[in-house]
Each structure stands twice: as C-alpha cells, then as structure tokens.
Design an enzyme around this catalytic site. Structure first.
Site, PDB file in Angstrom:
ATOM      1  N   LYS A  13     -36.725 -18.649 -17.271  1.00  0.00           N
ATOM      2  CA  LYS A  13     -38.125 -18.293 -17.044  1.00  0.00           C
ATOM      3  C   LYS A  13     -38.980 -19.472 -16.607  1.00  0.00           C
ATOM      4  O   LYS A  13     -40.002 -19.285 -15.946  1.00  0.00           O
ATOM      5  CB  LYS A  13     -38.708 -17.661 -18.310  1.00  0.00           C
ATOM      6  CG  LYS A  13     -38.151 -16.270 -18.599  1.00  0.00           C
ATOM      7  CD  LYS A  13     -38.775 -15.676 -19.844  1.00  0.00           C
ATOM      8  CE  LYS A  13     -38.223 -14.287 -20.119  1.00  0.00           C
ATOM      9  NZ  LYS A  13     -38.792 -13.697 -21.362  1.00  0.00           N
ATOM     10  N   ARG A  14     -38.557 -20.682 -16.962  1.00  0.00           N
ATOM     11  CA  ARG A  14     -39.376 -21.832 -16.552  1.00  0.00           C
ATOM     12  C   ARG A  14     -39.329 -22.036 -15.033  1.00  0.00           C
ATOM     13  O   ARG A  14     -40.157 -22.762 -14.478  1.00  0.00           O
ATOM     14  CB  ARG A  14     -38.916 -23.100 -17.271  1.00  0.00           C
ATOM     15  CG  ARG A  14     -37.563 -23.626 -16.832  1.00  0.00           C
ATOM     16  CD  ARG A  14     -37.238 -24.939 -17.542  1.00  0.00           C
ATOM     17  NE  ARG A  14     -35.937 -25.453 -17.180  1.00  0.00           N
ATOM     18  CZ  ARG A  14     -34.803 -25.068 -17.714  1.00  0.00           C
ATOM     19  NH1 ARG A  14     -34.808 -24.144 -18.655  1.00  0.00           N
ATOM     20  NH2 ARG A  14     -33.639 -25.584 -17.330  1.00  0.00           N
TER      21      ARG A  14
END
Length: 491
Positions: free
Chosen positions: A253-254
């Site tokens: 997700k980063r």
C-alpha cells in the site's frame, strides 16, 4: 494430448490484489491460448483470516476484468465442490489413506511443546523442524494423550529424499529432503493444511499446470511429496516473478493502490489493466505493448514469462490506460464518466435523458484525449458545469497586464454583438477578438481561456464556446472582469 486444466484459487481474505489478479490473468490466458479449462476455486479454510463478503468481491473483480471461468462455485462442474470448506470430508479421507500406508501419523504435540522444541533447535544452531516425537507412539501412549483431552493433528512423514522441481519458468530447482521435516496435513480441528488441501483439490480436479507466484516455490517440495505418496504424478509447476514497487520492495500500500477495485473505482478500463498486468513478467514475441485481449490470448505462452521481478510503474499504467480511453467509443466512455460526474454533483442522480446524453458526449469528447483515468473527468470537464468562475493563482498573474485585460474586454464585446449563426463557430468568435486586439498566440488564447474558465489549462476553447453557450460565457467574462484589480498602468 491431454487437455490443459489450470486453476485460480484465491483465499477470500480481502480485496483482489494486483499480484493475484496477474496470477488469474496468466492462467486464464494460458487456458484460452491452449483451448483448455480455467477453474475458479475458493480456498476458504483459513477461518481466522476469512472475510465473509470477500468471495463476492473477488468474483466481481474477475468478471470486471473479463476473466470468465469454465468451472467454479457459481457454475458448478464435474469436479466440484469448488470451495474448500465444502471438501473437508474429502481431505480427511485422503489423510486416512496416508496414515494407513504409513506415510502419515497422528501427532499429539501441543503448540507450547512445539514452540519449546523450535527454540531448542534454534539455540543449538539447527534449522527448526519437527523432531518426530509422535512418529512411533504406542496405542497406550495415544490413549493416554486422548484421555488428557488432546486432539491429534495428522502429520505427513517425509523420508529425507531430495525433491527436484522441474519448473516451467525457473528450470530445475532442487530441495534437500532432510531440511523439510514432517509437516501437518490435517489440523487437530479437522481442517486441512494449505499444502495438503491444494494437492487433493488439484488431483481431483485433474489440474495439469499450476502457474503461481514464486513465493509459493518453497511449498512445492511438500506438495510433490504428497503427490508421490498418494501415487499421482504432480502437475507441471511454473512460478512467476514477484511484482515489486519502484523501490524494488514487494508491492504494498505504501506504493499506492494495490487492489483491483481501487483502479476500477478510479476509472481504469479493464482491457488496460489486463494489458498492463500481462506485461508484468511476460513479453510479447514482437515486443508490442498495446495488446487487446484477442492479441494477448493469441500471443501468450509460458516460455515468455520472465524469471526477473517485475516493477509496477504507475506512470506507464496511466499512459496505457489513456491510450485505451482515447481509442474507446465515445458513448461507452461517456457512460463510464457519468458516475463520477454525479458524485461531484455536476449531474442529478436520476437517469440521464437521451438529450442530456448527447450534450454529455460533446463534453466528454472534448476531454477524452486528456484523461489518464476516468475520475479525472470532474477536473477536466468542470468548466462546463460550474456556474461561477474562480481564478487560480496563475490566472491572476495573467490579469496583471493591460494586454490580457484588453483581450477579455474584446471577448465580451464580440460575444455581445455576435449574430446567432456566429455563436456556433468558436473559431470565428476567436478571430473576432484577434481582429479587435491584434494579439495572437498565447497572448490571445490564454486571456480568453481565463475569462471562460478561470484556469490556464483545460479543454479546447472552441469546445468551451460551443458547449457553454453565449449567455453563460458572457456571465463568466463579466465575473472575471469584475475581479480584475486596479492597475497602476491602466491609464
């Protein structure tokens, strides 16, 4: 020649991840290229991580991608059931066969005992594995454990022989049998462990090829041992490279959106997602990059899957999606843009009338070439819907010159005095402003754009003049003129 049978077997623990979507796509392309069978199987025995609605969401995403399956939980088939939770008796039956053939045994060890043994091995520099303490239990010892209330798991008995995987992508990969250790195939609560359940499922569903991520490679020797112990030939395995973020760490997700639904909700087209995912770890023999579904099916072969990790590049995805948006039919793109325009409040929530649809198509046509994904339509086409003009900082800088102000004043005069037949010809209106001011190029077009939109970028001026209409254009020009601050050199 046997018919190719492949499967995509997601666990319903959340949204469909981009990596899993690529796995599904590669299996689907392989099956369609070979005229084989694509199976959807739901691996839902992990109770702790199971999410009730996840199966439906995964199926929804697969359908959106256009990946149809020949057998599955919603379609049935000759090899079902297609949910692992419906197959528990099948797993227990096969586990019992392995116990009877002395290739599995009952293990009564508690989690605390197993952890203590693991720590002891680590402390002595050994690779942790089961120490075999339950391998030769007597009937009396088993009864004593059961009297204590212990419920046994079933543990597969390895023989220490090396295991060789002839991988379709990575070539020959060898594993030392002595490092594998005896492993659990049936938990004490009766649920099958992953490595056991997938083998039984693949045996019963006659799966011929298993294409999956390379993170599963370490599971493969255990699975091959189970095939051999049951007297079956394993399928052909192919372990695909991982998908990494730009920093070469595992995609997460980063790095931005990682689920298919995230891209669907932003207005990416399924054919663009499929095309882009296909190029993450696979390449076309003629190095083409824009590959519609028919071409992907035609050209896809396993031997062109790379061993190297694939890098997820949002910039390239946006370029590719923009290409598909430009080439798509206008009526389709317009329909897909409507939810975004409604959410922004530009359109009423009720059904769009045929007359309004024609106007919307004009609006979308004017920004179609500028979109990388459809959610951008609200920013790009906002000039057609907004009643008031709000000047951005760049526009205000332009209005600090007398030349720009004179262009806007000339635009106001041209719009006021234009004949009805001239109003539909934006080129003629702009030419009228040029004639009055003598300005051309950016010094002509930028003040006109600012007067009509309050911004320095946007759709073609001709489209704005035509679609917004004289009355609304005049209203905007007057608003901008009223916002021009007094300048020292006005006189």
């Amino acid at each position: 020649m046997e018919r190719i049978r492949v499967r995509f077997a997601p666990s319903p623990t959340g949204y469909l991840h981009i990596g899993n979507a690529r796995t599904a796509l590669f299996n689907w392309l392989f099956a369609r290229h070979c005229g084989g069978c694509f199976i959807l199987r739901i691996e839902d025995t992990d109770i702790d991580r199971h999410v009730a609605e996840a199966e439906g969401l995964i199926i929804q995403d697969l359908k959106w991608m256009g990946l149809d399956w020949d057998e599955g939980p919603d379609k049935g088939g000759s090899y079902g059931p297609y949910r692992q939770s419906d197959r528990l008796d099948i797993y227990r039956s096969y586990a019992q066969k392995l116990v009877e053939s002395d290739r599995a045994y009952y293990c009564y060890c508690t989690p605390e005992e197993l952890e203590a043994s693991r720590q002891k091995m680590l402390a002595s520099g050994q690779t942790p594995q089961y120490d075999g303490r339950c391998l030769h239990l007597s009937d009396e010892q088993r009864r004593a454990f059961e009297k204590e209330g212990r419920r046994p798991s079933v543990r597969f008995r390895t023989l220490g022989d090396p295991v060789v995987v002839n991988d379709l992508i990575r070539g020959e990969v060898s594993f030392e049998g002595a490092t594998i250790g005896d492993f659990i195939i049936l938990r004490s609560d009766g649920r099958a462990a992953y490595n056991f359940a997938v083998v039984i499922d693949d045996i019963q569903m006659e799966v011929t090829h298993v294409l999956r991520g390379e993170d599963h490679l370490s599971n493969t020797p255990r699975q091959i041992l189970i095939y051999q112990a049951l007297g079956f030939n394993p399928p052909q395995f192919g372990h695909m490279p991982m998908i990494l973020g730009p920093d070469r760490t595992r995609l997460s997700k980063r790095h931005g959106a990682t689920s298919v639904v995230s891209y669907r909700e932003k207005g990416y087209l399924p054919e663009a997602i499929n095309n882009y995912l296909a190029l993450l770890g696979w390449s076309s023999p003629d190095e083409e990059e824009i590959l519609p579904q028919e071409k992907l099916i035609q050209k896809f072969t396993v031997d062109r899957i790379s061993r190297s990790a694939a890098i997820f590049d949002h910039t390239k995805l946006n370029w590719m999606n923009g290409n598909y948006i430009r080439e798509a039919k206008l009526d389709r793109i317009t329909r897909l843009c409507i939810p975004f325009l409604k959410e922004k409040g530009y359109l009423a929530q009720e059904e769009v009338s045929p007359e309004d649809m024609l106007s919307l198509e004009q609006i979308v046509a004017s920004v179609q070439t500028k979109m990388s994904y459809l959610a951008q339509v609200t920013d790009l086409a906002g000039v057609y819907f907004e009643k008031d003009v709000s000047l951005d900082s760049e526009s205000q800088v332009w209005l600090e010159t007398l030349e720009a102000i004179s262009v806007i004043q000339a635009l106001h005069e041209v719009l006021e005095n234009a004949l009805p037949e001239e109003l539909s010809d934006g080129h003629k209106l702009i030419a009228g402003v040029q004639k009055k001011t003598g300005q051309k190029g950016k010094k002509l077009y930028m003040p006109i754009r600012i007067a009509l939109t309050g911004k320095t970028t946007g759709p073609e001026l001709v489209s704005i003049l035509s679609i917004v209409g004289r009355d609304r254009c005049l209203s905007r020009v007057r608003q901008v003129l009223s916002q021009i601050p007094p300048l020292k050199n006005h006189d």
